[in-house]
Design an enzyme around this catalytic site. Structure first.
Site, PDB file in Angstrom:
ATOM      1  N   ARG A 273       0.864  -1.181   0.000  1.00  0.00           N
ATOM      2  CA  ARG A 273       0.000   0.000   0.000  1.00  0.00           C
ATOM      3  C   ARG A 273       0.899   1.229   0.000  1.00  0.00           C
ATOM      4  O   ARG A 273       1.965   1.226   0.650  1.00  0.00           O
ATOM      5  CB  ARG A 273      -0.897   0.029   1.246  1.00  0.00           C
ATOM      6  CG  ARG A 273      -2.078  -0.926   1.194  1.00  0.00           C
ATOM      7  CD  ARG A 273      -3.161  -0.444   0.205  1.00  0.00           C
ATOM      8  NE  ARG A 273      -4.324  -1.320   0.178  1.00  0.00           N
ATOM      9  CZ  ARG A 273      -4.486  -2.360  -0.645  1.00  0.00           C
ATOM     10  NH1 ARG A 273      -3.556  -2.676  -1.534  1.00  0.00           N
ATOM     11  NH2 ARG A 273      -5.594  -3.074  -0.592  1.00  0.00           N
ATOM     12  N   GLU A 302      -2.829   7.893  -3.619  1.00  0.00           N
ATOM     13  CA  GLU A 302      -3.417   7.312  -4.825  1.00  0.00           C
ATOM     14  C   GLU A 302      -4.764   7.965  -5.146  1.00  0.00           C
ATOM     15  O   GLU A 302      -5.541   8.179  -4.210  1.00  0.00           O
ATOM     16  CB  GLU A 302      -3.603   5.811  -4.576  1.00  0.00           C
ATOM     17  CG  GLU A 302      -3.269   4.997  -5.789  1.00  0.00           C
ATOM     18  CD  GLU A 302      -3.093   3.529  -5.430  1.00  0.00           C
ATOM     19  OE1 GLU A 302      -2.194   3.203  -4.638  1.00  0.00           O
ATOM     20  OE2 GLU A 302      -3.888   2.743  -5.949  1.00  0.00           O
ATOM     21  N   HIS A 320      -1.411   0.521  -9.816  1.00  0.00           N
ATOM     22  CA  HIS A 320      -2.052  -0.459  -8.926  1.00  0.00           C
ATOM     23  C   HIS A 320      -2.647  -1.643  -9.721  1.00  0.00           C
ATOM     24  O   HIS A 320      -3.844  -1.927  -9.634  1.00  0.00           O
ATOM     25  CB  HIS A 320      -3.146   0.243  -8.098  1.00  0.00           C
ATOM     26  CG  HIS A 320      -3.424  -0.461  -6.791  1.00  0.00           C
ATOM     27  ND1 HIS A 320      -3.798   0.193  -5.652  1.00  0.00           N
ATOM     28  CD2 HIS A 320      -3.395  -1.787  -6.440  1.00  0.00           C
ATOM     29  CE1 HIS A 320      -3.995  -0.675  -4.664  1.00  0.00           C
ATOM     30  NE2 HIS A 320      -3.742  -1.891  -5.133  1.00  0.00           N
TER      31      HIS A 320
HETATM   32  N1  NAD Z   1      -0.741  -3.848  -5.171  1.00  0.00           N
HETATM   33  C1  NAD Z   1      -1.751  -4.688  -5.182  1.00  0.00           C
HETATM   34  O1  NAD Z   1      -2.540  -4.755  -6.123  1.00  0.00           O
HETATM   35  C2  NAD Z   1      -1.950  -5.617  -4.039  1.00  0.00           C
HETATM   36  C3  NAD Z   1      -2.508  -6.883  -4.277  1.00  0.00           C
HETATM   37  C4  NAD Z   1      -2.717  -7.716  -3.188  1.00  0.00           C
HETATM   38  C5  NAD Z   1      -2.357  -7.318  -1.915  1.00  0.00           C
HETATM   39  N2  NAD Z   1      -1.824  -6.095  -1.729  1.00  0.00           N
HETATM   40  C6  NAD Z   1      -1.410  -5.668  -0.375  1.00  0.00           C
HETATM   41  O2  NAD Z   1      -0.538  -6.661   0.133  1.00  0.00           O
HETATM   42  C7  NAD Z   1      -0.847  -6.897   1.497  1.00  0.00           C
HETATM   43  C8  NAD Z   1      -0.386  -8.272   1.908  1.00  0.00           C
HETATM   44  O3  NAD Z   1      -1.213  -9.273   1.357  1.00  0.00           O
HETATM   45  P1  NAD Z   1      -1.035 -10.809   1.788  1.00  0.00           P
HETATM   46  O4  NAD Z   1      -2.139 -11.572   1.173  1.00  0.00           O
HETATM   47  O5  NAD Z   1       0.358 -11.266   1.570  1.00  0.00           O
HETATM   48  O6  NAD Z   1      -1.295 -10.660   3.349  1.00  0.00           O
HETATM   49  P2  NAD Z   1      -0.713 -11.533   4.540  1.00  0.00           P
HETATM   50  O7  NAD Z   1      -1.549 -11.200   5.719  1.00  0.00           O
HETATM   51  O8  NAD Z   1      -0.582 -12.956   4.121  1.00  0.00           O
HETATM   52  O9  NAD Z   1       0.770 -10.947   4.735  1.00  0.00           O
HETATM   53  C9  NAD Z   1       1.060  -9.752   5.386  1.00  0.00           C
HETATM   54  C10 NAD Z   1       2.284  -9.982   6.263  1.00  0.00           C
HETATM   55  O10 NAD Z   1       2.696  -8.729   6.806  1.00  0.00           O
HETATM   56  C11 NAD Z   1       3.230  -9.015   8.084  1.00  0.00           C
HETATM   57  N3  NAD Z   1       3.318  -7.797   8.880  1.00  0.00           N
HETATM   58  C12 NAD Z   1       2.313  -7.130   9.517  1.00  0.00           C
HETATM   59  N4  NAD Z   1       2.813  -6.064  10.172  1.00  0.00           N
HETATM   60  C13 NAD Z   1       4.156  -6.052   9.926  1.00  0.00           C
HETATM   61  C14 NAD Z   1       5.212  -5.207  10.323  1.00  0.00           C
HETATM   62  N5  NAD Z   1       5.004  -4.154  11.127  1.00  0.00           N
HETATM   63  N6  NAD Z   1       6.450  -5.494   9.889  1.00  0.00           N
HETATM   64  C15 NAD Z   1       6.674  -6.566   9.093  1.00  0.00           C
HETATM   65  N7  NAD Z   1       5.705  -7.410   8.684  1.00  0.00           N
HETATM   66  C16 NAD Z   1       4.469  -7.149   9.109  1.00  0.00           C
HETATM   67  C17 NAD Z   1       2.246 -10.041   8.664  1.00  0.00           C
HETATM   68  O11 NAD Z   1       2.792 -10.732   9.759  1.00  0.00           O
HETATM   69  C18 NAD Z   1       2.010 -10.920   7.455  1.00  0.00           C
HETATM   70  O12 NAD Z   1       2.901 -12.022   7.393  1.00  0.00           O
HETATM   71  C19 NAD Z   1      -2.365  -6.664   1.565  1.00  0.00           C
HETATM   72  O13 NAD Z   1      -2.782  -6.321   2.855  1.00  0.00           O
HETATM   73  C20 NAD Z   1      -2.580  -5.542   0.589  1.00  0.00           C
HETATM   74  O14 NAD Z   1      -2.520  -4.307   1.243  1.00  0.00           O
HETATM   75  C21 NAD Z   1      -1.620  -5.225  -2.755  1.00  0.00           C
HETATM   76  O1  DGY Z   2      -5.460  -5.547  -1.663  1.00  0.00           O
HETATM   77  C1  DGY Z   2      -5.672  -5.915  -2.805  1.00  0.00           C
HETATM   78  O2  DGY Z   2      -6.281  -6.960  -3.065  1.00  0.00           O
HETATM   79  C2  DGY Z   2      -5.145  -5.114  -3.959  1.00  0.00           C
HETATM   80  O3  DGY Z   2      -4.614  -3.923  -3.651  1.00  0.00           O
HETATM   81  C3  DGY Z   2      -5.945  -5.146  -5.201  1.00  0.00           C
HETATM   82  O4  DGY Z   2      -5.847  -6.420  -5.705  1.00  0.00           O
END
Ligand code: NAD
Ligand code: DGY
Length: 386
Positions: A273, A302, A320
Protein backbone atom coordinates in the site's frame (compact mmCIF):
# COMPACT_ATOMS: atom_id res chain seq x y z
CA UNK A 1 -28.04 13.88 -1.02
CA UNK A 2 -26.22 12.61 -4.11
CA UNK A 3 -28.14 12.11 -7.37
CA UNK A 4 -29.34 8.53 -7.90
CA UNK A 5 -26.49 6.60 -9.50
CA UNK A 6 -26.78 4.62 -12.74
CA UNK A 7 -27.16 0.87 -12.28
CA UNK A 8 -27.51 -2.36 -14.25
CA UNK A 9 -29.97 -4.87 -12.78
CA UNK A 10 -29.80 -8.66 -12.99
CA UNK A 11 -32.64 -10.94 -11.83
CA UNK A 12 -35.01 -8.09 -10.86
CA UNK A 13 -37.35 -10.41 -8.91
CA UNK A 14 -34.64 -11.84 -6.67
CA UNK A 15 -35.46 -11.94 -2.95
CA UNK A 16 -32.14 -10.51 -1.69
CA UNK A 17 -30.78 -7.22 -2.99
CA UNK A 18 -27.00 -7.27 -3.49
CA UNK A 19 -25.24 -4.16 -4.76
CA UNK A 20 -21.82 -4.07 -6.40
CA UNK A 21 -20.30 -0.60 -6.46
CA UNK A 22 -18.41 -1.47 -9.68
CA UNK A 23 -18.77 -3.81 -12.63
CA UNK A 24 -16.39 -6.71 -11.89
CA UNK A 25 -14.67 -9.13 -14.31
CA UNK A 26 -16.39 -12.35 -15.39
CA UNK A 27 -19.99 -13.46 -15.00
CA UNK A 28 -19.61 -16.38 -12.57
CA UNK A 29 -20.03 -14.09 -9.58
CA UNK A 30 -23.30 -12.73 -10.98
CA UNK A 31 -24.62 -16.22 -11.80
CA UNK A 32 -23.75 -17.56 -8.35
CA UNK A 33 -25.75 -14.75 -6.74
CA UNK A 34 -28.70 -15.10 -9.12
CA UNK A 35 -28.86 -18.87 -8.55
CA UNK A 36 -29.38 -18.14 -4.85
CA UNK A 37 -32.29 -15.76 -5.40
CA UNK A 38 -30.37 -12.48 -5.37
CA UNK A 39 -31.29 -9.38 -7.34
CA UNK A 40 -27.91 -8.01 -8.39
CA UNK A 41 -27.46 -4.29 -8.94
CA UNK A 42 -24.19 -3.10 -10.45
CA UNK A 43 -23.26 0.55 -10.39
CA UNK A 44 -22.30 1.63 -13.91
CA UNK A 45 -21.63 5.28 -13.11
CA UNK A 46 -18.66 6.60 -15.12
CA UNK A 47 -16.75 7.85 -12.09
CA UNK A 48 -13.75 5.88 -10.92
CA UNK A 49 -13.97 6.59 -7.19
CA UNK A 50 -17.45 6.70 -5.67
CA UNK A 51 -18.04 9.04 -2.74
CA UNK A 52 -19.69 8.00 0.51
CA UNK A 53 -22.79 9.89 -0.68
CA UNK A 54 -22.86 7.97 -3.97
CA UNK A 55 -22.70 4.69 -2.08
CA UNK A 56 -25.40 5.72 0.39
CA UNK A 57 -27.63 6.44 -2.62
CA UNK A 58 -26.78 3.01 -4.02
CA UNK A 59 -27.59 1.27 -0.74
CA UNK A 60 -31.01 2.89 -0.63
CA UNK A 61 -33.75 1.73 1.78
CA UNK A 62 -33.36 -2.02 1.38
CA UNK A 63 -30.06 -3.71 0.77
CA UNK A 64 -28.90 -7.12 1.98
CA UNK A 65 -25.24 -6.82 1.08
CA UNK A 66 -22.65 -4.77 -0.79
CA UNK A 67 -19.54 -5.69 -2.74
CA UNK A 68 -17.21 -2.69 -2.67
CA UNK A 69 -13.77 -1.54 -3.74
CA UNK A 70 -10.54 -0.55 -2.00
CA UNK A 71 -10.95 3.05 -3.22
CA UNK A 72 -14.05 3.50 -1.04
CA UNK A 73 -14.15 4.75 2.52
CA UNK A 74 -16.10 2.09 4.43
CA UNK A 75 -16.61 3.57 7.89
CA UNK A 76 -19.32 4.59 10.32
CA UNK A 77 -21.47 6.38 7.71
CA UNK A 78 -21.64 3.53 5.24
CA UNK A 79 -22.02 0.73 7.77
CA UNK A 80 -24.82 2.60 9.55
CA UNK A 81 -26.54 3.20 6.16
CA UNK A 82 -26.17 -0.46 5.25
CA UNK A 83 -27.48 -1.55 8.61
CA UNK A 84 -30.52 0.79 8.32
CA UNK A 85 -31.23 -0.84 4.95
CA UNK A 86 -31.22 -4.27 6.64
CA UNK A 87 -27.78 -5.24 5.32
CA UNK A 88 -25.53 -7.61 7.22
CA UNK A 89 -22.72 -8.20 4.73
CA UNK A 90 -19.99 -6.24 2.97
CA UNK A 91 -17.03 -7.55 1.02
CA UNK A 92 -14.06 -5.68 -0.36
CA UNK A 93 -12.96 -6.96 -3.75
CA UNK A 94 -9.39 -6.96 -2.41
CA UNK A 95 -7.33 -8.78 0.18
CA UNK A 96 -6.20 -5.52 1.81
CA UNK A 97 -8.94 -3.86 3.84
CA UNK A 98 -7.26 -0.75 5.24
CA UNK A 99 -10.13 1.23 3.65
CA UNK A 100 -12.55 -0.50 6.02
CA UNK A 101 -13.21 0.48 9.62
CA UNK A 102 -13.80 -3.00 10.98
CA UNK A 103 -14.79 -1.66 14.42
CA UNK A 104 -17.61 0.32 12.79
CA UNK A 105 -18.71 -2.82 10.93
CA UNK A 106 -18.66 -4.77 14.21
CA UNK A 107 -20.80 -2.11 15.86
CA UNK A 108 -23.51 -2.64 13.23
CA UNK A 109 -23.05 -6.41 13.08
CA UNK A 110 -21.90 -6.30 9.46
CA UNK A 111 -19.61 -9.11 8.28
CA UNK A 112 -16.57 -7.84 6.35
CA UNK A 113 -15.16 -10.05 3.63
CA UNK A 114 -11.88 -9.90 1.68
CA UNK A 115 -10.32 -11.95 -1.10
CA UNK A 116 -7.09 -13.65 0.00
CA UNK A 117 -5.16 -16.34 -1.84
CA UNK A 118 -6.54 -15.88 -5.33
CA UNK A 119 -4.22 -12.92 -5.97
CA UNK A 120 -1.07 -14.16 -4.27
CA UNK A 121 0.88 -15.38 -7.30
CA UNK A 122 -0.39 -12.65 -9.65
CA UNK A 123 0.68 -9.91 -7.25
CA UNK A 124 4.04 -11.56 -6.55
CA UNK A 125 4.60 -11.83 -10.32
CA UNK A 126 4.16 -8.08 -10.70
CA UNK A 127 6.58 -7.43 -7.85
CA UNK A 128 9.04 -9.74 -9.62
CA UNK A 129 8.40 -7.93 -12.93
CA UNK A 130 9.11 -4.56 -11.33
CA UNK A 131 12.26 -5.97 -9.73
CA UNK A 132 13.57 -7.11 -13.11
CA UNK A 133 12.47 -3.96 -14.89
CA UNK A 134 14.26 -1.84 -12.29
CA UNK A 135 17.39 -4.02 -12.21
CA UNK A 136 17.74 -4.00 -16.00
CA UNK A 137 16.39 -0.47 -16.57
CA UNK A 138 13.82 -1.76 -19.05
CA UNK A 139 11.49 1.26 -19.01
CA UNK A 140 14.33 3.75 -19.50
CA UNK A 141 15.73 1.66 -22.35
CA UNK A 142 12.30 1.34 -23.98
CA UNK A 143 11.81 5.12 -23.85
CA UNK A 144 15.28 5.60 -25.33
CA UNK A 145 14.48 3.31 -28.28
CA UNK A 146 11.13 4.96 -28.98
CA UNK A 147 12.75 8.38 -28.87
CA UNK A 148 15.00 7.28 -31.76
CA UNK A 149 18.13 7.73 -29.65
CA UNK A 150 19.68 4.31 -30.27
CA UNK A 151 22.53 4.65 -32.74
CA UNK A 152 24.53 1.52 -31.95
CA UNK A 153 25.74 -0.90 -29.24
CA UNK A 154 27.91 0.66 -26.55
CA UNK A 155 29.70 -0.98 -23.60
CA UNK A 156 28.09 1.39 -21.10
CA UNK A 157 24.57 1.55 -22.52
CA UNK A 158 21.93 0.94 -19.82
CA UNK A 159 24.15 -1.13 -17.59
CA UNK A 160 22.07 -2.46 -14.69
CA UNK A 161 22.32 -4.97 -11.83
CA UNK A 162 22.77 -8.75 -12.04
CA UNK A 163 20.38 -10.43 -9.61
CA UNK A 164 22.06 -13.85 -9.41
CA UNK A 165 23.97 -14.23 -6.15
CA UNK A 166 22.63 -10.96 -4.74
CA UNK A 167 20.32 -10.74 -1.74
CA UNK A 168 16.59 -10.23 -1.95
CA UNK A 169 14.96 -8.69 1.12
CA UNK A 170 11.30 -9.19 1.88
CA UNK A 171 9.46 -7.09 4.44
CA UNK A 172 6.19 -8.80 5.30
CA UNK A 173 6.65 -12.45 4.36
CA UNK A 174 2.99 -13.45 4.39
CA UNK A 175 1.21 -14.99 1.40
CA UNK A 176 2.43 -12.53 -1.25
CA UNK A 177 5.82 -11.77 0.28
CA UNK A 178 6.63 -15.49 0.51
CA UNK A 179 5.47 -16.17 -3.07
CA UNK A 180 7.67 -13.29 -4.29
CA UNK A 181 10.63 -14.57 -2.25
CA UNK A 182 10.30 -18.04 -3.79
CA UNK A 183 10.19 -16.57 -7.30
CA UNK A 184 13.32 -14.49 -6.75
CA UNK A 185 15.24 -17.26 -4.97
CA UNK A 186 14.37 -20.02 -7.41
CA UNK A 187 14.23 -17.91 -10.55
CA UNK A 188 17.37 -15.86 -10.03
CA UNK A 189 19.32 -17.79 -7.41
CA UNK A 190 19.20 -14.91 -4.96
CA UNK A 191 19.84 -15.30 -1.23
CA UNK A 192 16.96 -14.34 1.03
CA UNK A 193 16.71 -12.13 4.08
CA UNK A 194 13.22 -11.45 5.43
CA UNK A 195 11.57 -9.53 8.21
CA UNK A 196 8.12 -10.35 9.53
CA UNK A 197 6.50 -10.41 12.94
CA UNK A 198 6.08 -14.17 12.45
CA UNK A 199 8.46 -16.87 11.31
CA UNK A 200 7.80 -18.25 7.84
CA UNK A 201 8.87 -21.86 8.33
CA UNK A 202 7.55 -22.98 4.94
CA UNK A 203 9.57 -20.33 3.17
CA UNK A 204 12.70 -21.21 5.11
CA UNK A 205 12.24 -24.92 4.28
CA UNK A 206 11.77 -24.06 0.61
CA UNK A 207 15.02 -22.07 0.41
CA UNK A 208 16.92 -24.76 2.36
CA UNK A 209 15.66 -27.48 0.01
CA UNK A 210 16.47 -25.42 -3.08
CA UNK A 211 19.94 -24.68 -1.70
CA UNK A 212 20.53 -28.41 -1.20
CA UNK A 213 19.36 -29.10 -4.75
CA UNK A 214 21.81 -26.53 -6.14
CA UNK A 215 24.63 -27.95 -4.02
CA UNK A 216 23.91 -31.47 -5.20
CA UNK A 217 24.26 -30.15 -8.74
CA UNK A 218 27.62 -28.56 -8.08
CA UNK A 219 26.25 -24.99 -7.78
CA UNK A 220 26.59 -22.49 -4.98
CA UNK A 221 23.62 -22.97 -2.64
CA UNK A 222 21.21 -20.13 -1.93
CA UNK A 223 20.81 -19.11 1.72
CA UNK A 224 18.11 -17.60 3.94
CA UNK A 225 18.06 -15.50 7.07
CA UNK A 226 15.20 -14.28 9.23
CA UNK A 227 16.19 -10.76 10.26
CA UNK A 228 15.72 -9.72 13.88
CA UNK A 229 14.94 -6.17 12.75
CA UNK A 230 13.84 -4.45 9.59
CA UNK A 231 17.10 -2.52 9.65
CA UNK A 232 19.07 -5.71 8.92
CA UNK A 233 17.10 -6.17 5.72
CA UNK A 234 17.62 -2.55 4.69
CA UNK A 235 21.37 -2.78 5.22
CA UNK A 236 21.98 -6.20 3.65
CA UNK A 237 19.58 -6.54 0.73
CA UNK A 238 20.18 -5.52 -2.87
CA UNK A 239 16.50 -5.73 -3.77
CA UNK A 240 13.87 -4.99 -1.12
CA UNK A 241 10.20 -5.73 -1.68
CA UNK A 242 7.45 -4.53 0.67
CA UNK A 243 4.50 -6.83 1.35
CA UNK A 244 3.06 -6.04 4.79
CA UNK A 245 -0.52 -5.05 5.51
CA UNK A 246 -1.06 -1.30 5.96
CA UNK A 247 -1.79 -0.44 9.57
CA UNK A 248 -0.42 1.89 12.26
CA UNK A 249 2.75 -0.21 12.56
CA UNK A 250 3.60 -0.07 8.85
CA UNK A 251 2.63 3.53 8.01
CA UNK A 252 5.81 5.20 6.62
CA UNK A 253 7.80 2.08 7.47
CA UNK A 254 10.14 3.25 4.72
CA UNK A 255 11.08 6.85 5.45
CA UNK A 256 14.09 9.18 5.17
CA UNK A 257 15.95 7.32 7.89
CA UNK A 258 15.30 3.83 6.53
CA UNK A 259 16.14 4.90 2.97
CA UNK A 260 19.50 6.21 4.18
CA UNK A 261 20.37 2.73 5.49
CA UNK A 262 19.87 1.03 2.12
CA UNK A 263 22.69 0.41 -0.33
CA UNK A 264 23.22 3.27 -2.80
CA UNK A 265 22.41 0.93 -5.72
CA UNK A 266 19.56 -0.91 -4.02
CA UNK A 267 16.18 -1.51 -5.62
CA UNK A 268 12.97 -0.90 -3.66
CA UNK A 269 9.66 -2.42 -4.75
CA UNK A 270 6.26 -1.55 -3.28
CA UNK A 271 3.22 -3.63 -4.22
CA UNK A 272 1.60 -3.37 -0.77
CA UNK A 273 0.00 0.00 0.00
CA UNK A 274 1.27 3.49 -0.83
CA UNK A 275 1.44 4.90 2.72
CA UNK A 276 3.92 2.17 3.73
CA UNK A 277 6.47 4.47 2.03
CA UNK A 278 6.99 8.16 2.81
CA UNK A 279 6.82 9.20 -0.83
CA UNK A 280 8.21 12.72 -0.31
CA UNK A 281 11.32 11.23 1.31
CA UNK A 282 11.51 8.69 -1.50
CA UNK A 283 11.51 11.37 -4.22
CA UNK A 284 14.31 13.19 -2.42
CA UNK A 285 16.27 9.95 -2.08
CA UNK A 286 15.82 9.11 -5.78
CA UNK A 287 17.02 12.58 -6.71
CA UNK A 288 20.14 12.33 -4.55
CA UNK A 289 20.95 8.72 -5.48
CA UNK A 290 20.60 8.21 -9.23
CA UNK A 291 21.69 4.56 -9.01
CA UNK A 292 18.97 3.74 -6.45
CA UNK A 293 15.89 2.45 -8.26
CA UNK A 294 12.32 1.94 -7.31
CA UNK A 295 9.30 0.05 -8.73
CA UNK A 296 5.95 1.26 -7.44
CA UNK A 297 2.49 -0.18 -7.98
CA UNK A 298 0.92 1.86 -5.18
CA UNK A 299 1.14 5.51 -4.08
CA UNK A 300 0.71 7.43 -0.90
CA UNK A 301 -2.06 9.70 -2.23
CA UNK A 302 -3.42 7.31 -4.82
CA UNK A 303 -4.30 8.01 -7.62
CA UNK A 304 -1.86 10.92 -7.40
CA UNK A 305 1.92 10.86 -7.22
CA UNK A 306 3.91 13.17 -4.97
CA UNK A 307 5.52 16.07 -6.86
CA UNK A 308 8.70 15.10 -8.66
CA UNK A 309 8.14 11.33 -8.76
CA UNK A 310 6.94 11.25 -12.37
CA UNK A 311 10.13 13.00 -13.52
CA UNK A 312 12.51 10.53 -11.87
CA UNK A 313 14.19 8.26 -14.43
CA UNK A 314 15.11 5.82 -11.65
CA UNK A 315 11.44 5.19 -10.79
CA UNK A 316 9.09 2.79 -12.54
CA UNK A 317 5.45 3.53 -11.79
CA UNK A 318 2.38 1.48 -12.67
CA UNK A 319 -1.26 2.10 -11.68
CA UNK A 320 -2.05 -0.46 -8.93
CA UNK A 321 -2.21 -3.40 -11.34
CA UNK A 322 -0.46 -6.04 -9.26
CA UNK A 323 -3.52 -8.31 -9.07
CA UNK A 324 -4.59 -7.58 -12.63
CA UNK A 325 -4.62 -10.99 -14.33
CA UNK A 326 -7.93 -12.17 -15.76
CA UNK A 327 -8.05 -15.35 -13.64
CA UNK A 328 -7.28 -13.47 -10.47
CA UNK A 329 -9.69 -10.60 -10.99
CA UNK A 330 -12.52 -13.01 -11.87
CA UNK A 331 -11.62 -15.05 -8.80
CA UNK A 332 -11.60 -11.96 -6.58
CA UNK A 333 -15.09 -11.08 -7.84
CA UNK A 334 -16.25 -14.63 -7.07
CA UNK A 335 -14.81 -14.63 -3.55
CA UNK A 336 -16.27 -11.20 -2.79
CA UNK A 337 -19.72 -12.26 -4.03
CA UNK A 338 -19.58 -15.52 -2.05
CA UNK A 339 -18.57 -13.67 1.12
CA UNK A 340 -21.71 -11.56 0.87
CA UNK A 341 -23.92 -14.44 -0.23
CA UNK A 342 -22.68 -16.67 2.59
CA UNK A 343 -23.68 -14.15 5.25
CA UNK A 344 -27.07 -13.48 3.62
CA UNK A 345 -27.81 -17.22 3.52
CA UNK A 346 -26.54 -17.80 7.06
CA UNK A 347 -23.70 -20.08 5.95
CA UNK A 348 -20.68 -20.57 8.22
CA UNK A 349 -17.30 -19.04 7.50
CA UNK A 350 -14.67 -21.14 5.67
CA UNK A 351 -12.11 -22.43 8.13
CA UNK A 352 -8.95 -21.52 6.20
CA UNK A 353 -8.95 -18.32 4.12
CA UNK A 354 -5.54 -19.35 2.75
CA UNK A 355 -7.14 -22.34 1.00
CA UNK A 356 -9.87 -20.88 -1.17
CA UNK A 357 -9.42 -23.17 -4.22
CA UNK A 358 -12.78 -25.00 -3.77
CA UNK A 359 -14.57 -21.66 -4.34
CA UNK A 360 -12.71 -21.06 -7.58
CA UNK A 361 -13.49 -24.36 -9.32
CA UNK A 362 -15.81 -23.39 -12.15
CA UNK A 363 -16.89 -27.00 -12.70
CA UNK A 364 -18.38 -27.54 -9.28
CA UNK A 365 -20.75 -25.60 -7.05
CA UNK A 366 -18.86 -23.66 -4.36
CA UNK A 367 -18.96 -24.83 -0.74
CA UNK A 368 -21.83 -23.43 1.33
CA UNK A 369 -19.59 -21.00 3.25
CA UNK A 370 -18.22 -17.47 3.14
CA UNK A 371 -14.61 -17.84 1.93
CA UNK A 372 -13.05 -15.10 4.08
CA UNK A 373 -14.70 -12.91 6.74
CA UNK A 374 -12.15 -10.85 8.64
CA UNK A 375 -14.38 -10.07 11.62
CA UNK A 376 -15.83 -13.57 11.98
CA UNK A 377 -14.48 -13.89 15.53
CA UNK A 378 -15.72 -10.48 16.65
CA UNK A 379 -19.20 -11.33 15.34
CA UNK A 380 -19.03 -14.91 16.72
CA UNK A 381 -19.88 -16.35 13.32
CA UNK A 382 -19.87 -20.16 13.08
CA UNK A 383 -16.92 -21.79 11.31
CA UNK A 384 -17.45 -24.35 8.56
CA UNK A 385 -16.56 -27.96 9.31
CA UNK A 386 -16.23 -28.80 5.60
N1 NAD B 1 -0.74 -3.85 -5.17
C1 NAD B 1 -1.75 -4.69 -5.18
O1 NAD B 1 -2.54 -4.75 -6.12
C2 NAD B 1 -1.95 -5.62 -4.04
C3 NAD B 1 -2.51 -6.88 -4.28
C4 NAD B 1 -2.72 -7.72 -3.19
C5 NAD B 1 -2.36 -7.32 -1.91
N2 NAD B 1 -1.82 -6.09 -1.73
C6 NAD B 1 -1.41 -5.67 -0.37
O2 NAD B 1 -0.54 -6.66 0.13
C7 NAD B 1 -0.85 -6.90 1.50
C8 NAD B 1 -0.39 -8.27 1.91
O3 NAD B 1 -1.21 -9.27 1.36
P1 NAD B 1 -1.04 -10.81 1.79
O4 NAD B 1 -2.14 -11.57 1.17
O5 NAD B 1 0.36 -11.27 1.57
O6 NAD B 1 -1.30 -10.66 3.35
P2 NAD B 1 -0.71 -11.53 4.54
O7 NAD B 1 -1.55 -11.20 5.72
O8 NAD B 1 -0.58 -12.96 4.12
O9 NAD B 1 0.77 -10.95 4.74
C9 NAD B 1 1.06 -9.75 5.39
C10 NAD B 1 2.28 -9.98 6.26
O10 NAD B 1 2.70 -8.73 6.81
C11 NAD B 1 3.23 -9.01 8.08
N3 NAD B 1 3.32 -7.80 8.88
C12 NAD B 1 2.31 -7.13 9.52
N4 NAD B 1 2.81 -6.06 10.17
C13 NAD B 1 4.16 -6.05 9.93
C14 NAD B 1 5.21 -5.21 10.32
N5 NAD B 1 5.00 -4.15 11.13
N6 NAD B 1 6.45 -5.49 9.89
C15 NAD B 1 6.67 -6.57 9.09
N7 NAD B 1 5.71 -7.41 8.68
C16 NAD B 1 4.47 -7.15 9.11
C17 NAD B 1 2.25 -10.04 8.66
O11 NAD B 1 2.79 -10.73 9.76
C18 NAD B 1 2.01 -10.92 7.45
O12 NAD B 1 2.90 -12.02 7.39
C19 NAD B 1 -2.37 -6.66 1.56
O13 NAD B 1 -2.78 -6.32 2.86
C20 NAD B 1 -2.58 -5.54 0.59
O14 NAD B 1 -2.52 -4.31 1.24
C21 NAD B 1 -1.62 -5.22 -2.76
O1 DGY C 1 -5.46 -5.55 -1.66
C1 DGY C 1 -5.67 -5.92 -2.81
O2 DGY C 1 -6.28 -6.96 -3.07
C2 DGY C 1 -5.14 -5.11 -3.96
O3 DGY C 1 -4.61 -3.92 -3.65
C3 DGY C 1 -5.94 -5.15 -5.20
O4 DGY C 1 -5.85 -6.42 -5.71
Amino acid sequence: MAKPVSIEVWNPNGKYRVVSTKPMPGTRWINLLIQQDCRVEICTQKKTILSVEDIIALIGDKCDGVIGQLTEDWGEELFSALSRAGGKAFSNMAVGYNNVDVNAANKYGVAVGNTPGVLTETTAELAASLSLAAARRIVEADEFMRAGLYDGWLPHLFVGNLLKGQTVGVIGAGRIGSAYARMMVEGFKMNLIYYDLYQSTRLEKFVTAYGEFLKANGEKPVTWKRAASMEEVLVEADVISLHPVLDKTTYHLVNKESLSKMKKEAILINCSRGPVVDEVALVEHLRENPMFRVGLDVFEDEPYMKPGLAEMKNAIVVPHIASASKWTREGMATLAALNVLGKIKGYPVWSDPNKVEPFLNENAPPPAASPSIVNAKALSLPVSKL
